[in-house]
Design an enzyme around this catalytic site. Structure first.
Site, PDB file in Angstrom:
ATOM      1  N   LYS A  39     -12.609  -1.758   6.815  1.00  0.00           N
ATOM      2  CA  LYS A  39     -12.080  -2.506   7.900  1.00  0.00           C
ATOM      3  C   LYS A  39     -12.166  -2.431   9.599  1.00  0.00           C
ATOM      4  CE  LYS A  39      -8.676  -3.322   4.513  1.00  0.00           C
ATOM      5  NZ  LYS A  39      -7.836  -4.276   3.408  1.00  0.00           N
ATOM      6  N   ASP A  71      -1.356   6.836   6.370  1.00  0.00           N
ATOM      7  CA  ASP A  71      -3.214   5.585   6.234  1.00  0.00           C
ATOM      8  C   ASP A  71      -3.229   4.554   7.052  1.00  0.00           C
ATOM      9  OD1 ASP A  71      -4.942   3.849   4.720  1.00  0.00           O
ATOM     10  OD2 ASP A  71      -3.686   3.532   3.014  1.00  0.00           O
ATOM     11  N   TRP A 122       0.535  -1.385  -0.262  1.00  0.00           N
ATOM     12  CA  TRP A 122       0.317  -0.064  -0.181  1.00  0.00           C
ATOM     13  C   TRP A 122       1.065   1.129   0.231  1.00  0.00           C
ATOM     14  CZ3 TRP A 122      -4.785  -0.024  -2.112  1.00  0.00           C
ATOM     15  CH2 TRP A 122      -5.813  -1.712  -1.747  1.00  0.00           C
TER      16      TRP A 122
END
Length: 343
Positions: free
Chosen positions: A179, A155, A85
């Site tokens: 999530k 993030d 990511w």
């Protein structure tokens, strides 16, 4: 909370309407939105000088939103690369500015994070960006980097609400909802207000933090159902005892699973212990040929979603807030039986 949403699906609190039917400008939905923001602020301890935005496009949309809102053309920013990511955020940011990668964990095969105190922010960098938790590699920062006067951007998609987080240490925190927050597609972005007002003129209005803050995240019709569901999840977290209680619960789950892996000669975890994720636990078996039989047998035992990401293989258990410790114990029991049969 899914059952709560089911009960309110066709008639929200006696309004005669579903949340999907009501106008986002109506008093009913405005109250839903305000309640969700208030709960987010309370749980995370968000200071008053931060804006809390409920946006669309997921965290990936913010990969562009960050440079477009925080820099002018020709600027530079510092990024830390700890895995999949981070790489995506870096690649997107390079469309808009000079990215200086100040640390890259390639040599560790992305199994660790930079040592605390080792990050040096280049002079002139507009911000430093890092991915708090790499869901694919199971690597997580156990500390908050020090950046001095340079805004820190993270993030936090897969760690938000899993434990307390000192928001005041950050310039920007953004988190995809799917999530620990709610349905996919929505992203919560928390921005220190002195960083607003600097978006480039070409910034799309949908990711212009200033425009969205001025419109209470309703510059256009927002994802109303997702916003409502996030509000329900935030209420559930409150009912569990808040983030301190969630941290205790999540720590216990992670320790149980890592303990089973470390105590076995059959399973292994590729991540350095100090950088192990509480949320995503990758693990390997001695023979890759056993991976598919493991995942299939686990599914038959009612344990789903254990296949590792296609880019790394192996297995991966994601143990987000909603997973109870009983589910982790069931996985550990299955792993023990599988090892006995195949070890």
């Amino acid at each position: 909370m899914l059952e709560r949403a089911q009960s309110e699906l066709t008639d929200w609190r006696g309004s005669g309407m579903s949340v999907m039917e009501m106008s986002h400008r109506s008093p009913e939905f405005v109250s839903i939105a305000a309640e969700a923001e208030a709960r987010m602020r309370s749980l995370l301890g968000v200071p008053d000088d931060y804006a809390v935005l409920f946006l669309q496009g997921g965290a990936t949309g913010q990969f562009a939103g960050v440079p477009l809102n925080l820099t002018a053309p020709g600027s530079s920013a510092a990024y830390v690369n700890t895995g999949a990511w981070s790489k995506k955020a870096i690649a997107e940011a390079r469309r808009y500015l000079d990215v200086q990668v100040v640390a890259d964990e390639k040599e560790s095969n992305y199994s660790s994070v930079p040592a605390q105190g080792s990050l040096e922010v280049p002079a002139g960098a507009a911000y430093l960006h890092y991915t708090l938790n790499e869901t694919i590699g199971g690597v997580e920062f156990p500390y908050v980097p020090e950046t001095g006067d340079v805004p820190l951007v993270t993030d936090a998609s897969s760690t938000i609400l899993s434990r307390p987080l000192d928001v005041s240490r950050f310039g920007v925190i953004y988190a995809g909802a799917q999530k620990n927050l709610g349905p996919s597609g929505l992203v919560v972005t928390i921005v220190r207000k002195d960083l607003l007002g600097t978006a480039r003129p070409e910034t799309p209005s949908m990711i212009d933090w200033t425009a969205m803050a001025e419109a209470d995240s309703m510059l256009n019709t927002p994802p109303t159902l997702s916003w409502y569901l996030v509000g329900l999840v935030l209420e559930w977290v409150e009912q569990q005892g808040g983030l301190t209680a969630m941290a205790e619960r999540n720590r216990a789950k992670a320790e149980l699973l890592y303990g089973a892996i470390d105590g076995s000669d059959f399973y292994s975890n590729p991540v350095q212990k100090e950088a192990r994720s509480w949320m995503n636990v990758p693990f390997l078996v001695p023979d890759p040929a056993l991976e598919k039989p493991f995942v299939q047998a686990a599914a038959e035992a009612g344990l789903s979603g254990l296949g590792g990401h296609r880019s790394v293989g192996g297995m991966r258990a994601s143990i987000y807030n909603a997973m109870p410790i009983e589910g982790v114990q069931a996985l550990v029991d299955f792993m023990t039986d599988f090892e006995k049969q195949n070890g």
